[in-house]
Scaffold this active site. Structure first.
Site, PDB file in Angstrom:
ATOM      1  N   ASP A  35      30.924  37.942  38.411  1.00 39.30           N
ATOM      2  CA  ASP A  35      31.900  38.899  38.836  1.00 39.30           C
ATOM      3  C   ASP A  35      31.408  40.282  38.735  1.00 39.30           C
ATOM      4  OD1 ASP A  35      34.534  39.442  40.286  1.00 39.30           O
ATOM      5  OD2 ASP A  35      35.138  39.358  37.941  1.00 39.30           O
ATOM      6  N   HIS A  36      31.641  41.195  39.529  1.00 39.02           N
ATOM      7  CA  HIS A  36      31.333  42.527  39.727  1.00 39.02           C
ATOM      8  C   HIS A  36      30.036  42.912  39.192  1.00 39.02           C
ATOM      9  CE1 HIS A  36      35.155  44.154  40.951  1.00 39.02           C
ATOM     10  NE2 HIS A  36      35.812  43.179  40.176  1.00 39.02           N
ATOM     11  N   ASP A  48      28.790  44.739  43.468  1.00 41.23           N
ATOM     12  CA  ASP A  48      29.794  45.526  43.698  1.00 41.23           C
ATOM     13  C   ASP A  48      29.464  46.848  43.772  1.00 41.23           C
ATOM     14  OD1 ASP A  48      31.996  47.270  43.513  1.00 41.23           O
ATOM     15  OD2 ASP A  48      32.622  46.553  41.693  1.00 41.23           O
ATOM     16  N   GLU A  52      31.926  44.208  48.101  1.00 36.84           N
ATOM     17  CA  GLU A  52      33.177  44.713  48.047  1.00 36.84           C
ATOM     18  C   GLU A  52      33.115  46.041  48.890  1.00 36.84           C
ATOM     19  OE1 GLU A  52      35.220  45.118  44.546  1.00 36.84           O
ATOM     20  OE2 GLU A  52      36.008  47.334  44.754  1.00 36.84           O
ATOM     21  N   HIS A  86      42.687  46.251  38.988  1.00 40.00           N
ATOM     22  CA  HIS A  86      42.509  45.472  37.903  1.00 40.00           C
ATOM     23  C   HIS A  86      43.419  45.653  36.631  1.00 40.00           C
ATOM     24  CE1 HIS A  86      38.359  45.207  39.886  1.00 40.00           C
ATOM     25  NE2 HIS A  86      38.692  44.238  39.972  1.00 40.00           N
ATOM     26  N   ASN A  99      41.292  36.721  42.599  1.00 41.11           N
ATOM     27  CA  ASN A  99      40.608  36.784  41.168  1.00 41.11           C
ATOM     28  C   ASN A  99      41.902  37.098  40.075  1.00 41.11           C
ATOM     29  OD1 ASN A  99      38.186  36.753  42.641  1.00 41.11           O
ATOM     30  ND2 ASN A  99      37.477  38.662  41.597  1.00 41.11           N
ATOM     31  N   ILE A 100      41.875  36.565  38.992  1.00 39.79           N
ATOM     32  CA  ILE A 100      42.760  36.566  37.997  1.00 39.79           C
ATOM     33  C   ILE A 100      42.077  36.521  36.589  1.00 39.79           C
ATOM     34  CG2 ILE A 100      44.682  35.736  36.751  1.00 39.79           C
ATOM     35  CD1 ILE A 100      45.483  35.809  39.644  1.00 39.79           C
ATOM     36  N   ALA A 101      42.237  37.875  35.921  1.00 39.47           N
ATOM     37  CA  ALA A 101      41.620  37.866  34.496  1.00 39.47           C
ATOM     38  C   ALA A 101      42.863  38.035  33.509  1.00 39.47           C
ATOM     39  CB  ALA A 101      40.574  38.912  34.284  1.00 39.47           C
ATOM     40  N   THR A 102      43.301  39.473  33.430  1.00 38.21           N
ATOM     41  CA  THR A 102      44.345  39.803  32.621  1.00 38.21           C
ATOM     42  C   THR A 102      45.601  39.202  32.150  1.00 38.21           C
ATOM     43  OG1 THR A 102      43.544  42.238  33.514  1.00 38.21           O
ATOM     44  CG2 THR A 102      45.703  42.091  31.830  1.00 38.21           C
TER      45      THR A 102
HETATM   46  P1  13P Z   1      43.085  41.259  36.911  1.00 40.36           P
HETATM   47  O1  13P Z   1      42.739  41.370  35.516  1.00 40.36           O
HETATM   48  O2  13P Z   1      43.971  42.286  37.374  1.00 40.36           O
HETATM   49  O3  13P Z   1      43.769  40.039  37.168  1.00 40.36           O
HETATM   50  O4  13P Z   1      41.889  41.449  37.747  1.00 40.36           O
HETATM   51  C1  13P Z   1      40.982  40.200  37.857  1.00 40.36           C
HETATM   52  C2  13P Z   1      39.781  40.681  38.743  1.00 40.36           C
HETATM   53  O5  13P Z   1      39.800  40.934  39.782  1.00 40.36           O
HETATM   54  C3  13P Z   1      38.324  40.079  38.249  1.00 40.36           C
HETATM   55  O6  13P Z   1      37.503  40.619  39.253  1.00 40.36           O
END
Ligand code: 13P
Length: 277
Positions: free
Chosen positions: A82-83, A104, A134, A178, A228-231
């Site tokens: 990712d990125h 990216d 992107e 993000h 995309n989900i991280a945080t």
């Molecule tokens: P969040 O941390 O806002 O969920 O974003 C995750 C993301 O876009 C990873 O590329």
């Protein structure tokens, strides 16, 4: 099960008018949790790690673990970088067996973003890997930067970017960012709609944390095919670990391990269900 390619998972999402969840991971507990959630719901996912996270979670350790976990899973799991901004890191991920990568180049001028993205596509083709790019700038950063400056995607730029690069998936900026949003975002669904009406390239929504189920459903109905989900998953893991310490007089690693897995699992599952309704 063999490791999946993001391109195939997205193709199925297009057919089903759904979105594939792409979950960022940073340690073994997150990997175990994400795969368990996918298996329990019998639903493919993309497991990914962002270049900015590598200072905490080295690629040479995380990569083999992610690839092995995907190969051993009972459902299709794609492994994505990712990125990516550094072509050498992207190459390292592909060498380790990642089946796709994001380049990216959103901070570069349009032509430079196109040229660099094409270079990554050329590299990835040698590994049979898919590429996400992107256009426009999603706010914040995968590295935890809380600045939320957003530069909205211009649909006409997305059209020429997709045509010139021929990439597999395109992340667009519609007010998403993000990390945790300081205030609820005002998503520009009109930009999403206008873009998806003009290009066939599957569209990606970054910055999933803090968006509501109805935001996701609307975005999916207008053509988003990867989210995309991280945080929110990291936060859920942290809350679960805190709860474990609060409720245990003699905490130990094994209990903590289970609490971390449980917290992450719960959030991944919640999102997979929304994306596949
Ligand atoms: P969040 O941390 O806002 O969920 O974003 C995750 C993301 O876009 C990873 O590329």
């Amino acid at each position: 099960m063999t490791i999946a390619n993001m391109k195939e998972l997205i193709r199925n999402a297009v057919l089903g008018k759904k979105a594939v969840g792409a979950f960022n991971v940073g340690n073994m507990e997150m990997i175990i949790a994400a795969i368990k959630a996918a298996e329990d719901l019998n639903c493919p996912i993309i497991m990914q790690i962002a270049e900015k996270r590598l200072s905490h979670s080295p690629l040479e350790l995380m990569g083999p673990m992610m690839v092995a976990a995907a190969k051993n899973a009972k459902v299709e799991i794609a492994v994505h970088f990712d990125h990516g901004t550094d072509i050498h890191k992207i190459k390292q991920a592909l060498e380790l067996g990642f089946t796709s990568a994001m380049f990216d180049g959103s901070h570069f001028p349009m032509q430079e973003n196109i040229d660099r993205t094409k270079e990554v596509i050329h590299l990835a083709s040698r590994y049979g890997a898919a590429v996400e790019g992107e256009i426009g700038i999603v706010g914040g950063s995968e590295g935890g930067n809380t600045e939320h400056a957003v530069s909205y995607t211009k649909p006409e730029d997305a059209v020429s970017f997709a045509a010139e690069t021929g990439l597999d998936a395109l992340a667009i900026a519609i007010g998403n960012a993000h990390g945790n949003y300081p205030v609820a975002p005002d998503l520009r669904f009109d930009i999403l709609q206008e873009t998806s009406m003009q290009i066939d390239t599957p569209l990606v929504l970054h910055g999933g944390t803090g968006l509501t189920a109805s935001d996701f459903k609307k975005a999916i109905s207008l053509g988003i095919r990867k989210v995309n989900i991280a945080t929110s998953c990291y936060d859920s893991l942290t809350r679960s670990a805190l709860g474990y310490f609060e409720h245990n007089q003699q905490p130990n690693y094994f209990g903590l391990n289970e609490a971390m897995i449980e917290g992450f699992y719960h959030k991944v599952k919640e999102h997979i269900l929304i994306f596949n309704e």
